[in-house]
Structures are given as C-alpha cells and as structure tokens.
Design an enzyme around this catalytic site. Structure first.
Site, PDB file in Angstrom:
ATOM      1  N   TYR A  66      98.296 -67.250   3.457  1.00 33.70           N
ATOM      2  CA  TYR A  66      99.585 -67.789   2.989  1.00 33.70           C
ATOM      3  C   TYR A  66     100.758 -67.060   3.665  1.00 33.70           C
ATOM      4  CZ  TYR A  66      96.744 -69.663  -0.909  1.00 33.70           C
ATOM      5  OH  TYR A  66      95.798 -70.277  -1.686  1.00 33.70           O
ATOM      6  N   ASP A  73      98.418 -65.319  -7.575  1.00 35.59           N
ATOM      7  CA  ASP A  73      97.397 -65.693  -6.588  1.00 35.59           C
ATOM      8  C   ASP A  73      98.042 -65.850  -5.215  1.00 35.59           C
ATOM      9  OD1 ASP A  73      94.499 -66.930  -6.239  1.00 35.59           O
ATOM     10  OD2 ASP A  73      95.883 -68.209  -5.121  1.00 35.59           O
ATOM     11  N   LEU A 124      97.081 -79.526 -10.613  1.00 35.47           N
ATOM     12  CA  LEU A 124      97.833 -80.739 -10.949  1.00 35.47           C
ATOM     13  C   LEU A 124      97.404 -81.929 -10.095  1.00 35.47           C
ATOM     14  CD1 LEU A 124     101.363 -79.117 -11.406  1.00 35.47           C
ATOM     15  CD2 LEU A 124      99.756 -79.851 -13.193  1.00 35.47           C
ATOM     16  N   LYS A 151     101.634 -73.773  -9.027  1.00 36.93           N
ATOM     17  CA  LYS A 151     102.691 -73.252  -8.160  1.00 36.93           C
ATOM     18  C   LYS A 151     103.912 -74.158  -8.229  1.00 36.93           C
ATOM     19  CE  LYS A 151     104.792 -74.332  -4.229  1.00 36.93           C
ATOM     20  NZ  LYS A 151     105.075 -75.665  -3.662  1.00 36.93           N
ATOM     21  N   SER A 152     105.065 -73.551  -8.386  1.00 35.99           N
ATOM     22  CA  SER A 152     106.317 -74.266  -8.177  1.00 35.99           C
ATOM     23  C   SER A 152     107.379 -73.238  -7.856  1.00 35.99           C
ATOM     24  CB  SER A 152     106.738 -75.061  -9.417  1.00 35.99           C
ATOM     25  OG  SER A 152     107.972 -75.701  -9.144  1.00 35.99           O
TER      26      SER A 152
HETATM   27  P1  NAD Z   1      99.565 -77.266  -7.970  1.00 39.17           P
HETATM   28  O1  NAD Z   1      98.525 -78.120  -8.604  1.00 39.17           O
HETATM   29  O2  NAD Z   1      99.936 -75.982  -8.602  1.00 39.17           O
HETATM   30  O3  NAD Z   1     100.890 -78.107  -7.779  1.00 39.17           O
HETATM   31  C1  NAD Z   1     100.849 -79.348  -7.076  1.00 39.17           C
HETATM   32  C2  NAD Z   1     102.235 -79.802  -6.717  1.00 39.17           C
HETATM   33  O4  NAD Z   1     102.937 -80.127  -7.911  1.00 39.17           O
HETATM   34  C3  NAD Z   1     103.043 -78.716  -6.027  1.00 39.17           C
HETATM   35  O5  NAD Z   1     103.477 -79.264  -4.812  1.00 39.17           O
HETATM   36  C4  NAD Z   1     104.220 -78.408  -6.951  1.00 39.17           C
HETATM   37  O6  NAD Z   1     105.429 -78.317  -6.254  1.00 39.17           O
HETATM   38  C5  NAD Z   1     104.238 -79.563  -7.930  1.00 39.17           C
HETATM   39  N1  NAD Z   1     104.494 -79.102  -9.309  1.00 39.17           N
HETATM   40  C6  NAD Z   1     104.207 -77.896  -9.870  1.00 39.17           C
HETATM   41  N2  NAD Z   1     104.563 -77.867 -11.163  1.00 39.17           N
HETATM   42  C7  NAD Z   1     105.080 -79.082 -11.444  1.00 39.17           C
HETATM   43  C8  NAD Z   1     105.619 -79.663 -12.610  1.00 39.17           C
HETATM   44  N3  NAD Z   1     105.687 -78.992 -13.768  1.00 39.17           N
HETATM   45  N4  NAD Z   1     106.075 -80.948 -12.534  1.00 39.17           N
HETATM   46  C9  NAD Z   1     106.000 -81.648 -11.393  1.00 39.17           C
HETATM   47  N5  NAD Z   1     105.492 -81.150 -10.244  1.00 39.17           N
HETATM   48  C10 NAD Z   1     105.041 -79.881 -10.258  1.00 39.17           C
HETATM   49  O7  NAD Z   1      99.109 -77.109  -6.447  1.00 39.17           O
HETATM   50  P2  NAD Z   1      98.718 -75.962  -5.437  1.00 39.17           P
HETATM   51  O8  NAD Z   1      99.856 -75.093  -5.113  1.00 39.17           O
HETATM   52  O9  NAD Z   1      98.010 -76.665  -4.364  1.00 39.17           O
HETATM   53  O10 NAD Z   1      97.614 -75.091  -6.251  1.00 39.17           O
HETATM   54  C11 NAD Z   1      97.957 -73.991  -7.089  1.00 39.17           C
HETATM   55  C12 NAD Z   1      97.557 -72.686  -6.433  1.00 39.17           C
HETATM   56  O11 NAD Z   1      96.150 -72.674  -6.189  1.00 39.17           O
HETATM   57  C13 NAD Z   1      98.156 -72.466  -5.041  1.00 39.17           C
HETATM   58  O12 NAD Z   1      99.522 -72.143  -5.073  1.00 39.17           O
HETATM   59  C14 NAD Z   1      97.268 -71.386  -4.523  1.00 39.17           C
HETATM   60  O13 NAD Z   1      97.634 -70.148  -5.098  1.00 39.17           O
HETATM   61  C15 NAD Z   1      95.906 -71.875  -5.026  1.00 39.17           C
HETATM   62  N6  NAD Z   1      95.182 -72.706  -4.017  1.00 39.17           N
HETATM   63  C16 NAD Z   1      94.056 -72.188  -3.475  1.00 39.17           C
HETATM   64  C17 NAD Z   1      93.348 -72.913  -2.527  1.00 39.17           C
HETATM   65  C18 NAD Z   1      92.094 -72.334  -1.952  1.00 39.17           C
HETATM   66  O14 NAD Z   1      91.593 -72.855  -0.949  1.00 39.17           O
HETATM   67  N7  NAD Z   1      91.553 -71.294  -2.524  1.00 39.17           N
HETATM   68  C19 NAD Z   1      93.794 -74.180  -2.118  1.00 39.17           C
HETATM   69  C20 NAD Z   1      94.953 -74.695  -2.716  1.00 39.17           C
HETATM   70  C21 NAD Z   1      95.627 -73.955  -3.668  1.00 39.17           C
END
Ligand code: NAD
Length: 294
Positions: free
Chosen positions: A51, A46, A191, A247-248
């Site tokens: 981005y 995604d 998350l 995402k990580s």
């Molecule tokens: P996420 O929920 O994937 O992760 C949240 C945070 O947790 C991140 O900062 C990450 O570094 C951390 N994390 C990830 N895996 C972990 C783990 N196993 N243990 C501990 N911490 C962990 O958050 P996100 O990136 O905001 O959302 C996922 C994806 O959704 C984005 O990368 C993007 O592709 C999409 N997104 C879309 C929109 C939109 O407006 N359409 C908005 C936000 C995100």
C-alpha cells in the site's frame, strides 16, 4: 464510545473485530486520515508493504500520544518478497517505515503459486514470530489448498486468513474449512464492489457487478433499523464472527462504519442476506492465479 469485541486467535492473542483499512490511502494523506480514525476510536489498523503507506500509519500512531499497546497493527509481506532474504529485508523496512519494534499481525499478502515461494515465506514468518518481532502470523488470499500445504510442510497454522468476503461472495465452504482449523477469517472489501476498490480490479478485467450498497434487500433491512446500507453490511460480518476493517477517507463514513454496536440483525435479515450470494460475486483476483509482483 463502544469498544469492538476482541476476537481470540489460536496463538493466545486477540484482535479487535472492527478496525480501519488503509488500502488506496496515499502516504501523504495517511497520517491525517488514520489520525482521524484513531480519534474516532479505531485502534486496529490494516496496512501492507504494497500500500506504500506504512510510514503514514506509524506517524498517526506516534502523533496520537496513546501507548503502543493500545493498537493492533497489521502489515503484509509484498508479493515479490517471498524468498527468505527478501522477506527479512522487507520486514525490516516495514518496522522502519512504521517506526515500531514489533508488528502485531504480519501476513503473506498473496500466495502467488506461480513463483512457488510461499512455503519459504511462511517459514520466514515463523522465524520472525519465534524471535518476538511479530506477535501473530497469518496469511491473506490463501485458498484451502495453499493452507493445507503450509500447515503440512511447517506444522504451524496461520491464525488468520484475510480473504475477499461480502454478501455477494460469502465463501461458505471456505468458512467451514477455516472454522474446523481454528483460523479466523478477516473479510477484505467487506462492503463489496462499488468504490475505488472495484475500480482497481477493473484494470485486471475484474471488479464486476453493481454497487452492493445500492442493493434493495440491504436497503430494506437498513430502513428497518434506521441504519445505512454500509452499517447493515458490516453488521452482517460481525454477526458471523468475521473481522472487518472498512476503509474510508471521509470523516462521515468513518463515523458511520464505527457505529455498529447499537443494533443487530435478526435471523430473517440474515436469511435474506444469505440469498445475495452469487457464484460470480468475486470482485478481486483468484488467489490461485494472481501473480502481480509488487
Ligand atoms: P471497503 O469494503 O472497506 O470499502 C469499499 C468502498 O466503499 C471504498 O471505496 C470506500 O470508499 C467506500 N465506503 C467505505 N465506507 C462507506 C460508507 N459508509 N458508505 C459508502 N461508501 C463507503 O473496501 P476495501 O478498502 O477494498 O477493503 C477494506 C480493507 O481491506 C482495505 O482498506 C485493506 O486494508 C484490506 N484489503 C485487503 C486486501 C488483501 O488482498 N489482503 C484486498 C483489499 C482490501
């Protein structure tokens, strides 16, 4: 290596239920990070024009040596590109940056109702699909009112809506609306608050609430299965048919987020997590008022 289930879309195609998110991964790191995700097994990526990292995603796909059809690539139209000519130009740029001839799933990133151009943007996406330049079309951050309008004015429903959704912000009514119309929900920030994502929203006076990853209810359920809090939360999404792409940039977390298919939550766990919903649980902007023109 477990393969995530495919979720069927209303247009006859399907997408993997688990993929990899790339928001906040800088373009110069993106090819390497996404390449690592691909080696771990992720096949659905995604990204978005906003981005600034589509070129890195494309590079990782090319370097993988895997066939194009092994991947599901999602990108999103930038907020300042809703007018037809701008949307077409932005789409062309996405194809160039990704190095692809077709995008699997292309979404309108936000409705930006204040500029009142999202119906025009939606009609342009319909054209792109008719021309075969996009396999599936959808939206992101659309409230039911915005969905009603594009469906009413174009006669075409999006196959997905990508919205903020996590145990603190469960959107039950909104989910019922989507279910009734056959629109698949993708959960963004699955998350919940706690990482760099909440940091971004703090600049808008949002991103409130402590980390969901530290929640004691989730910790208790995670212990029961010998899993982490992140795995427990992601499993909560999967149990309900939601599509996720955590995402990580860290290899250990990328591995953790991929290993979700050797356990499942029982109804007591699901009930306990249902109680984590909060009326103020949203971390991101309200779709009806967000107007940042990236
Ligand atoms: P996420 O929920 O994937 O992760 C949240 C945070 O947790 C991140 O900062 C990450 O570094 C951390 N994390 C990830 N895996 C972990 C783990 N196993 N243990 C501990 N911490 C962990 O958050 P996100 O990136 O905001 O959302 C996922 C994806 O959704 C984005 O990368 C993007 O592709 C999409 N997104 C879309 C929109 C939109 O407006 N359409 C908005 C936000 C995100």
């Amino acid at each position: 290596m477990a393969t995530p289930p495919m979720i069927p879309l209303a247009d006859g195609s399907a997408i993997p239920q688990l993929g990899f998110g790339t928001w906040q991964i800088p373009v110069e790191q993106c090819a390497e990070v996404v390449g690592r995700a691909i080696r771990l097994g992720y096949r659905s990526i995604d990204t978005a024009q906003g981005y600034g990292n589509e070129a890195g995603v494309g590079e990782a796909i090319r370097r993988s040596g895997l066939p194009r059809n092994a991947f599901t690539v999602t990108s999103k139209l930038r907020n300042g590109g809703h007018r037809r000519d701008l949307a077409l130009a932005a789409f062309d740029q996405s194809l160039r940056d990704l190095g692809l001839e077709q995008i699997d799933l292309f979404l309108i990133h936000w409705p930006v109702p204040s500029q009142d151009k999202y119906v025009e943007a939606w009609r342009t996406l319909i054209e792109l699909k008719q021309e075969g330049r996009v396999r599936s079309i959808g939206v992101s951050n659309f409230d039911p009112a915005h969905l009603d309008r594009i469906i009413g004015e174009s006669g075409v429903a999006p196959v997905v809506n990508q919205i903020e959704l996590h145990p603190r912000y469960q959107q039950r009514d909104v989910r019922a609306y989507h279910k009734a119309r056959g629109i698949v929900i993708e959960s963004w920030s699955p998350l919940g608050p706690g990482g760099a994502n909440a940091g971004f929203w703090k600049d808008f006076g949002l991103g409130r609430g402590g980390s969901l990853l530290d929640d004691p209810v989730i910790a208790g359920i995670a212990r029961k299965y010998g899993k982490t809090a992140a795995q427990t939360i992601l499993r909560w999404h999967l149990e309900q048919g939601l599509v996720v792409f955590p995402k990580s940039a860290r290899a250990d977390r990328m591995t953790e987020n991929w290993n979700l298919f050797d356990f499942s939550l029982d109804s007591a766990d699901m009930q306990a997590m249902a109680a984590l919903d909060r009326s103020d649980g949203r971390i991101g902007a309200e779709p009806a008022s967000f107007a940042l023109l990236f």
